[in-house]
Enzyme design. Structure first.
Site, PDB file in Angstrom:
ATOM      1  N   GLU B  30      70.640 -24.101 -12.901  1.00  0.00           N
ATOM      2  CA  GLU B  30      71.673 -24.318 -13.928  1.00  0.00           C
ATOM      3  C   GLU B  30      71.160 -25.335 -14.943  1.00  0.00           C
ATOM      4  O   GLU B  30      70.711 -26.408 -14.565  1.00  0.00           O
ATOM      5  CB  GLU B  30      72.961 -24.820 -13.267  1.00  0.00           C
ATOM      6  CG  GLU B  30      74.039 -25.284 -14.229  1.00  0.00           C
ATOM      7  CD  GLU B  30      74.489 -24.224 -15.228  1.00  0.00           C
ATOM      8  OE1 GLU B  30      74.883 -23.124 -14.784  1.00  0.00           O
ATOM      9  OE2 GLU B  30      74.412 -24.488 -16.452  1.00  0.00           O
ATOM     10  N   GLY B 111      65.904 -21.675 -16.386  1.00  0.00           N
ATOM     11  CA  GLY B 111      65.129 -20.674 -15.661  1.00  0.00           C
ATOM     12  C   GLY B 111      64.613 -19.582 -16.579  1.00  0.00           C
ATOM     13  O   GLY B 111      65.221 -19.281 -17.596  1.00  0.00           O
ATOM     14  N   HIS B 437     115.698 -12.543  -4.919  1.00  0.00           N
ATOM     15  CA  HIS B 437     116.540 -12.941  -6.041  1.00  0.00           C
ATOM     16  C   HIS B 437     116.804 -14.439  -5.972  1.00  0.00           C
ATOM     17  O   HIS B 437     116.996 -14.964  -4.881  1.00  0.00           O
ATOM     18  CB  HIS B 437     117.865 -12.194  -5.977  1.00  0.00           C
ATOM     19  CG  HIS B 437     118.813 -12.582  -7.067  1.00  0.00           C
ATOM     20  ND1 HIS B 437     118.634 -12.196  -8.370  1.00  0.00           N
ATOM     21  CD2 HIS B 437     119.942 -13.346  -7.040  1.00  0.00           C
ATOM     22  CE1 HIS B 437     119.615 -12.700  -9.101  1.00  0.00           C
ATOM     23  NE2 HIS B 437     120.423 -13.396  -8.323  1.00  0.00           N
TER      24      HIS B 437
HETATM   25  C1  FAD Z   1      87.787 -21.095 -24.451  1.00  0.00           C
HETATM   26  C2  FAD Z   1      87.613 -20.055 -23.371  1.00  0.00           C
HETATM   27  C3  FAD Z   1      88.670 -19.755 -22.533  1.00  0.00           C
HETATM   28  C4  FAD Z   1      88.527 -18.813 -21.529  1.00  0.00           C
HETATM   29  N1  FAD Z   1      89.595 -18.541 -20.722  1.00  0.00           N
HETATM   30  C5  FAD Z   1      89.475 -17.622 -19.751  1.00  0.00           C
HETATM   31  C6  FAD Z   1      90.556 -17.343 -18.870  1.00  0.00           C
HETATM   32  O1  FAD Z   1      91.631 -17.942 -18.967  1.00  0.00           O
HETATM   33  N2  FAD Z   1      90.386 -16.416 -17.912  1.00  0.00           N
HETATM   34  C7  FAD Z   1      89.208 -15.732 -17.770  1.00  0.00           C
HETATM   35  O2  FAD Z   1      89.108 -14.888 -16.882  1.00  0.00           O
HETATM   36  N3  FAD Z   1      88.154 -15.977 -18.578  1.00  0.00           N
HETATM   37  C8  FAD Z   1      88.271 -16.899 -19.559  1.00  0.00           C
HETATM   38  N4  FAD Z   1      87.186 -17.163 -20.364  1.00  0.00           N
HETATM   39  C9  FAD Z   1      85.928 -16.388 -20.163  1.00  0.00           C
HETATM   40  C10 FAD Z   1      85.112 -16.953 -19.005  1.00  0.00           C
HETATM   41  O3  FAD Z   1      84.873 -18.314 -19.235  1.00  0.00           O
HETATM   42  C11 FAD Z   1      83.823 -16.189 -18.854  1.00  0.00           C
HETATM   43  O4  FAD Z   1      84.107 -14.814 -18.718  1.00  0.00           O
HETATM   44  C12 FAD Z   1      83.027 -16.637 -17.633  1.00  0.00           C
HETATM   45  O5  FAD Z   1      82.717 -17.991 -17.706  1.00  0.00           O
HETATM   46  C13 FAD Z   1      81.740 -15.817 -17.476  1.00  0.00           C
HETATM   47  O6  FAD Z   1      81.054 -16.257 -16.345  1.00  0.00           O
HETATM   48  P1  FAD Z   1      79.484 -16.105 -16.205  1.00  0.00           P
HETATM   49  O7  FAD Z   1      79.167 -16.625 -14.851  1.00  0.00           O
HETATM   50  O8  FAD Z   1      79.084 -14.750 -16.540  1.00  0.00           O
HETATM   51  O9  FAD Z   1      78.844 -17.037 -17.327  1.00  0.00           O
HETATM   52  P2  FAD Z   1      79.095 -18.549 -17.768  1.00  0.00           P
HETATM   53  O10 FAD Z   1      80.344 -19.075 -17.232  1.00  0.00           O
HETATM   54  O11 FAD Z   1      78.860 -18.580 -19.221  1.00  0.00           O
HETATM   55  O12 FAD Z   1      77.948 -19.338 -17.009  1.00  0.00           O
HETATM   56  C14 FAD Z   1      76.606 -19.179 -17.287  1.00  0.00           C
HETATM   57  C15 FAD Z   1      75.864 -20.462 -16.975  1.00  0.00           C
HETATM   58  O13 FAD Z   1      74.472 -20.217 -17.020  1.00  0.00           O
HETATM   59  C16 FAD Z   1      73.838 -21.285 -17.680  1.00  0.00           C
HETATM   60  N5  FAD Z   1      72.570 -20.792 -18.220  1.00  0.00           N
HETATM   61  C17 FAD Z   1      72.354 -20.001 -19.296  1.00  0.00           C
HETATM   62  N6  FAD Z   1      71.035 -19.749 -19.438  1.00  0.00           N
HETATM   63  C18 FAD Z   1      70.408 -20.393 -18.448  1.00  0.00           C
HETATM   64  C19 FAD Z   1      69.038 -20.513 -18.065  1.00  0.00           C
HETATM   65  N7  FAD Z   1      68.078 -19.898 -18.736  1.00  0.00           N
HETATM   66  N8  FAD Z   1      68.760 -21.249 -16.992  1.00  0.00           N
HETATM   67  C20 FAD Z   1      69.721 -21.889 -16.284  1.00  0.00           C
HETATM   68  N9  FAD Z   1      71.018 -21.811 -16.601  1.00  0.00           N
HETATM   69  C21 FAD Z   1      71.359 -21.067 -17.660  1.00  0.00           C
HETATM   70  C22 FAD Z   1      74.826 -21.674 -18.745  1.00  0.00           C
HETATM   71  O14 FAD Z   1      74.597 -22.980 -19.215  1.00  0.00           O
HETATM   72  C23 FAD Z   1      76.130 -21.561 -17.982  1.00  0.00           C
HETATM   73  O15 FAD Z   1      76.432 -22.767 -17.313  1.00  0.00           O
HETATM   74  C24 FAD Z   1      87.292 -18.134 -21.365  1.00  0.00           C
HETATM   75  C25 FAD Z   1      86.216 -18.437 -22.197  1.00  0.00           C
HETATM   76  C26 FAD Z   1      86.361 -19.396 -23.191  1.00  0.00           C
HETATM   77  C27 FAD Z   1      85.181 -19.722 -24.057  1.00  0.00           C
END
Ligand code: FAD
Lengths: 125, 461
Positions: B30, B111, B437
């Site tokens: 991460e 990564g 209810h």
């Molecule tokens: C303002 C906002 C509100 C939201 N509200 C909701 C909600 O209420 N409900 C809901 O279901 N979804 C919500 N979402 C969407 C949700 O946050 C995402 O769908 C979710 O976080 C996706 O998860 P993920 O694991 O795919 O990626 P992410 O959560 O984006 O995590 C990816 C991680 O990988 C890390 N990373 C990237 N590249 C590298 C690398 N090369 N090496 C190491 N680490 C790396 C990043 O820094 C990050 O920490 C919201 C999004 C936003 C922006």
């Protein structure tokens, strides 16, 4: 019962027509049926309204319903005090509770007070 | 067997834990903070802010509930933000604790894939190491999309990431994009006292929702004096020292103190070595995967936002579990037909399954049941009468195909409809299930009854 000198639409709205202008609101029957009014979506200035068609939505504790325009024309004034105090309509639907002033080009099939009273009586049977 | 997971958002960390539970030796990488977007810049911090703004809104109505207030109610942004930060850091610790307890090794750095299932990690301390693994899961997520027309500077022109660390409540705000993120922020800022204008290119806000949902939320925006301008797009942004002028293609200029740009997400697929290794990506840079979350390269999987699709935290987690199970030899596929989603506007919105326009496009014959919040005793008791419950059922089989709830606690109420859809239950099954209810869930039961015109608390049709 319902004041004289204004015209009524069967969808429970009224129009006070003075020259080419009409002040429009909902009737006492409508406010009574709706109960406590919590919101009215006011038409925009300059919007056109058509007799027999919805010109705005009104929300009460019981229901959300369209406000049917009794006249056709262009909205010249809106009662913006209703934005913050829509409940003003309940005690005074023919006075402070007016909704819009329309410059009219036409009107629906409107009833006078006696005919509207008779219509309400008929409806309730 | 060893597994390397890149990214520890809800996709990556859930995959890591599931794989560890199934006996894999797991390393997770991460580059910012565990929990990813969801925990640090997304779901959780925004919902923490919304908890404050909803309470603020209730506090302004204390009189309605018969409570006298001797003083004033006003938001203290510093404290609101501090509360949010504390919630996030507690949750972050929770995930770190889970990694420890399941024996997952966390490497803090960036990564990148190398040939032969090797991942090179550029550690945050500047050193780098390479690790080999039997399998790799890419879960690098997404970031706010940047478009040159919007000069994002983090001070005047913001993304959601910047909005989360504001130190002062702006007097006015123009929000570009009326999607989920834009709409949630619109209500947050409005409740805090800002004058809010939302500009949307499409004909309606929340265009992926049922059209009746969009109509209701547009009206609620109007009630709260959030100005929603649809079918207009921004032609030019002029940033002055103390305000921003937003010029529209068709409409008057919008002048506001700050701008929030919420026009979409960019997939974090660059700099990962994908091209070198040959992992295929799509038009927008999303990693292409099959239903088992496999990329075109054997042993390399991808899950979550980086694969495009729904951009929801729970979808990412579900995909993470599917990937982990496939890696451990269980043959499982991802099913996207029944994924509930919630939007935390005021009131809340929740939906699962088909929308009205999809039913129309697909040409399916359906019946719809509708029930209003204001027809429920409980809604009146709690002072939350805005909203509706809607159920779409197949005309022939009566199976529930879609459910849409707008109103208080919609995000909680929706799940029984998800159970119904997932298990092929009918609207009658929902209608005949006794509901306690007085609850808001009764509204879903009445909507199910209304599919056949049998709702008890509706007049005869
Ligand atoms: C303002 C906002 C509100 C939201 N509200 C909701 C909600 O209420 N409900 C809901 O279901 N979804 C919500 N979402 C969407 C949700 O946050 C995402 O769908 C979710 O976080 C996706 O998860 P993920 O694991 O795919 O990626 P992410 O959560 O984006 O995590 C990816 C991680 O990988 C890390 N990373 C990237 N590249 C590298 C690398 N090369 N090496 C190491 N680490 C790396 C990043 O820094 C990050 O920490 C919201 C999004 C936003 C922006």
């Amino acid at each position: 019962m319902n004041p004289e000198g204004i015209k009524y639409h069967k969808e429970h709205t009224w129009a006070r027509i003075e020259g080419s202008m009409a002040t429009v609101g909902i009737t006492d029957f409508a406010q009574e049926a709706l109960g406590d009014i919590v919101y009215i979506e006011l038409p925009e200035l300059g919007a056109s309204v058509t007799a027999g068609e919805s010109m705005s939505d009104i929300e009460s504790a019981k229901a959300t319903s369209p406000v049917i325009s009794p006249v056709t024309g262009t909205v010249k004034e809106v009662n913006s005090a209703l934005e913050d105090e829509p409940e003003m309509i309940n005690p005074d639907p023919y006075g402070k509770g007016w909704i819009v002033v329309v410059e009219i080009t036409g009107q629906g099939d409107l009833l006078d007070a006696a005919a509207y009273d008779a219509f309400l009586k008929e409806e309730s049977q | 067997m060893s597994l390397v997971v890149i990214g520890s958002g809800p996709g990556g960390y859930v995959a890591a834990i599931k794989a560890a539970q199934l006996g894999q030796s797991v390393t997770i990488i991460e580059d910012t903070e565990v929990g990813g977007t969801c925990l640090n810049r997304g779901c959780i911090p925004t919902k923490a802010l919304i908890a404050s703004t909803s309470l603020l809104s209730k506090a302004r109505e204390l009189d309605k509930y018969g409570i006298d207030l001797n003083g004033t109610v006003s938001p203290n942004l510093e404290k609101i933000m501090a509360r949010k930060d504390k919630i996030v850091s507690t949750q972050v610790k929770g995930i770190r604790g889970l990694f420890k307890s399941w024996g997952i090794k966390l490497l803090e750095g960036k990564g990148r894939l190398l040939e032969g299932k090797t991942v090179e990690v550029l550690l945050n301390d500047g050193s780098s190491i390479s690790i080999e693994a039997d399998n790799i899961i890419i879960a690098t997520g997404s970031s706010p999309a940047h478009i040159p027309a919007f000069p994002v500077d983090g001070i005047n022109v913001l993304t959601s990431d910047h909005a989360l660390v504001l130190t002062e409540i702006p007097k006015s705000m123009v929000i570009v994009g009326a999607g989920v993120i834009g709409c949630e922020w619109a209500f947050i800022f409005r409740e805090l006292g800002a004058l809010v204008t939302v500009v949307e290119m499409l004909p309606r806000a929340l265009a992926t929702e049922d059209t009746e949902v969009s109509a209701l939320i547009a009206r609620e925006m109007k009630k709260k004096k959030i100005k929603l301008m649809t079918e207009t797009s921004v032609s030019k942004v002029v940033v002055e020292s103390d305000h921003i002028v937003t010029k529209l293609l068709n409409g008057p200029d919008v002048v506001a103190e700050k701008m929030l740009v919420s026009i979409g997400r960019a997939f974090n697929s660059t700099g990962l070595g994908l091209e070198e290794v040959g992992v295929k990506t799509g038009k927008s840079g999303e990693i292409l995967v099959d239903e088992q979350m496999r990329t075109n390269i054997k042993g390399v999987y991808a899950v979550g936002d980086v694969t495009g699709g729904m951009l929801l935290a729970h979808t990412a987690s579900a995909e993470g579990i599917i990937a982990a199970r496939n890696i451990c030899g269980q043959e499982v596929k991802m099913d996207y037909s029944c994924i509930p989603a919630a939007i935390f506007t005021s009131p809340e919105i929740a939906s699962v399954g088909l929308r009205d326009f999809q039913v129309h496009e697909m040409g399916i014959k359906t019946r719809t049941g509708m029930f209003q919040y204001r027809a429920l005793g409980k809604a009146h008791a709690i002072g939350e009468i805005v909203g509706f419950f809607k159920i779409i059922a197949d005309e022939e089989t009566d199976r529930v195909l879609g459910a849409h709830v707008v109103g208080s606690e919609a995000s909680v109420v929706i799940h029984e409809a998800a159970v119904a859809i997932r298990n092929g239950l009918t609207s009658k099954d929902l209608a005949r299930t006794i509901h306690a209810h007085p609850t808001l869930s009764e509204g879903l039961m009445e909507a199910a009854e209304d599919v056949h015109g049998e709702a008890i608390h509706l007049p005869k049709k």
